[in-house]
Write an enzyme that holds these catalytic residues in place. Structure first.
Site, PDB file in Angstrom:
ATOM      1  N   ARG A  60      -7.748   9.800  35.979  1.00 14.22           N
ATOM      2  CA  ARG A  60      -7.468  10.453  34.694  1.00 14.22           C
ATOM      3  C   ARG A  60      -7.472  11.977  34.840  1.00 14.22           C
ATOM      4  O   ARG A  60      -6.630  12.677  34.262  1.00 14.22           O
ATOM      5  CB  ARG A  60      -8.515  10.010  33.666  1.00 14.22           C
ATOM      6  CG  ARG A  60      -8.277  10.546  32.263  1.00 14.22           C
ATOM      7  CD  ARG A  60      -9.114   9.799  31.238  1.00 14.22           C
ATOM      8  NE  ARG A  60      -8.936  10.335  29.915  1.00 14.22           N
ATOM      9  CZ  ARG A  60      -9.883  10.998  29.234  1.00 14.22           C
ATOM     10  NH1 ARG A  60     -11.087  11.156  29.763  1.00 14.22           N
ATOM     11  NH2 ARG A  60      -9.641  11.469  28.027  1.00 14.22           N
ATOM     12  N   HIS A  64      -4.369  14.431  33.920  1.00  9.73           N
ATOM     13  CA  HIS A  64      -4.515  15.508  32.941  1.00  9.73           C
ATOM     14  C   HIS A  64      -4.256  16.872  33.570  1.00  9.73           C
ATOM     15  O   HIS A  64      -3.803  17.795  32.887  1.00  9.73           O
ATOM     16  CB  HIS A  64      -5.906  15.459  32.304  1.00  9.73           C
ATOM     17  CG  HIS A  64      -6.042  14.393  31.263  1.00  9.73           C
ATOM     18  ND1 HIS A  64      -6.790  14.553  30.116  1.00  9.73           N
ATOM     19  CD2 HIS A  64      -5.514  13.151  31.190  1.00  9.73           C
ATOM     20  CE1 HIS A  64      -6.713  13.448  29.386  1.00  9.73           C
ATOM     21  NE2 HIS A  64      -5.951  12.585  30.027  1.00  9.73           N
ATOM     22  N   ASN A  92      -9.932  16.507  26.771  1.00 10.30           N
ATOM     23  CA  ASN A  92     -10.611  16.525  28.072  1.00 10.30           C
ATOM     24  C   ASN A  92     -12.136  16.522  27.986  1.00 10.30           C
ATOM     25  O   ASN A  92     -12.815  16.516  29.024  1.00 10.30           O
ATOM     26  CB  ASN A  92     -10.165  17.755  28.878  1.00 10.30           C
ATOM     27  CG  ASN A  92      -8.754  17.611  29.406  1.00 10.30           C
ATOM     28  OD1 ASN A  92      -8.223  16.503  29.478  1.00 10.30           O
ATOM     29  ND2 ASN A  92      -8.130  18.725  29.766  1.00 10.30           N
ATOM     30  N   HIS A 189      -4.226   2.460  33.272  1.00  5.92           N
ATOM     31  CA  HIS A 189      -5.200   2.000  32.275  1.00  5.92           C
ATOM     32  C   HIS A 189      -5.873   0.695  32.686  1.00  5.92           C
ATOM     33  O   HIS A 189      -6.687   0.163  31.946  1.00  5.92           O
ATOM     34  CB  HIS A 189      -4.524   1.833  30.908  1.00  5.92           C
ATOM     35  CG  HIS A 189      -4.184   3.125  30.243  1.00  5.92           C
ATOM     36  ND1 HIS A 189      -3.365   3.219  29.135  1.00  5.92           N
ATOM     37  CD2 HIS A 189      -4.540   4.401  30.538  1.00  5.92           C
ATOM     38  CE1 HIS A 189      -3.240   4.492  28.786  1.00  5.92           C
ATOM     39  NE2 HIS A 189      -3.942   5.226  29.611  1.00  5.92           N
TER      40      HIS A 189
END
Length: 319
Positions: A60, A64, A92, A189
């Site tokens: 993740r 990001h 975040n 995911h």
């Protein structure tokens, strides 16, 4: 006006990406720091042994990072006073395990001082996280530079869990990524956990006429409501992203077809016939999913802009 400027910046970024990304090479550190991959892998393995949530965190974090200003480790920089950095932007706040990158960087610096960028370490750590979780491995192109700019306000450019398919398509295309990439990368995911706030919209007051999103399986929605009641007061309450949230597999796609996934943005993948067909394909074959995921990860991790121009000695601070 602010959104229009952000879109223009993204389009410029995509223009730069092809030419600058071509400078990346899987052999980039062969002569200057041949140990880098084993050092980073060791750091990720050690951290995962102590905390099973580390792989999801690494994946993740890399995503990001790449979606804001390209893959330049800007997500790792600390805020300075009122100048809030990306890691303190709302999407975040739940990022964690930054210590894994710090420890890897420290170990790399001890062997190859001033050679390996934090951006490359994060890209390697994301790959190692997938592999450690039972997923595929791949050769990571390297040669990224670290950026000097990190702004919390820019994190609103990240695709939100409430996005519909057209919003997702726009977000990905602005970064040179296709709908195929969207479906494949959403498979990330398969690892991780979602806080209640990210899917509350689907299980409480969905619309004036419906309390629950009709696209979600009613029994699954009921389970989520128990985990996340309407007046939830438990700070870290939430749900795993799929039924095997520490194992990299294709369970996410199988659950998606049954209406058993967490985010609106997951369900959105069934909107278009072509994206739904890909979901079905990946649900049938983990091998097909892994092949597509690797291709899209290499593509995403090669989003580079001219903003990265240094090798940080400490990933939290510019030089």
């Amino acid at each position: 006006m602010e959104e229009a400027i952000a879109t223009i910046v993204m389009l410029i970024m995509v223009t730069f990406t092809t030419s600058v990304a071509s400078a990346l090479s899987v052999n980039y550190y062969d002569h200057t720091c041949p140990q880098v991959e084993s050092i980073v892998a060791g750091a990720v393995h050690k951290a995962t042994f102590n905390d099973k949530t580390v792989p999801a965190a690494m994946l993740r974090m890399h995503f990001h990072d790449c979606f804001i200003r390209g893959c330049d480790a800007s997500v790792l920089l600390e805020s300075k006073g009122n100048d809030k950095a990306e890691k303190d932007g709302p999407p975040n706040i739940s990022l964690h395990a930054f210590h894994v990158i710090d420890n890897a960087k420290k170990a790399v610096e001890a062997v190859c001082p001033g050679v390996v960028s934090c951006a490359d370490i994060l890209a390697l750590a994301a790959r190692d996280a997938v592999t450690l979780s039972g997923g595929p491995t791949w050769d990571v192109p390297k040669g990224r530079k670290d950026g000097r700019i990190s702004k919390a306000i820019e994190t609103k450019q990240l695709p939100a869990p409430t996005f519909n398919i057209s919003q997702l398509e726009q977000s990905f295309s602005q970064r040179g990524l296709s709908l195929d990439d969207l479906v494949a990368l959403s498979g990330g995911h398969t690892l991780g956990f979602a806080h209640c706030s990210s899917f509350q919209n689907r299980i409480h007051n969905f619309s004036p006429k419906q309390n629950i999103d009709p696209s979600i399986n009613p029994s699954f929605a009921n389970k989520l409501q128990k985990m996340c009641p309407f007046h939830n007061k438990v700070k870290n309450a939430g749900a795993p992203l799929d039924s095997s949230s520490t194992r990299f597999d294709n369970a996410y796609y199988k659950l998606l077809l049954k209406g058993n996934t967490i985010f609106s943005s997951d369900q959105a993948l069934l909107t278009y016939p072509n994206t739904k067909a890909l979901v079905s394909k990946f649900a049938r074959s983990q091998e097909e999913f892994e092949r597509a995921f690797v291709t899209s990860m290499i593509k995403m991790s090669s989003i580079i802009t001219t903003g990265g121009n240094e090798i940080r000695l400490n990933c939290k601070h510019v030089r």
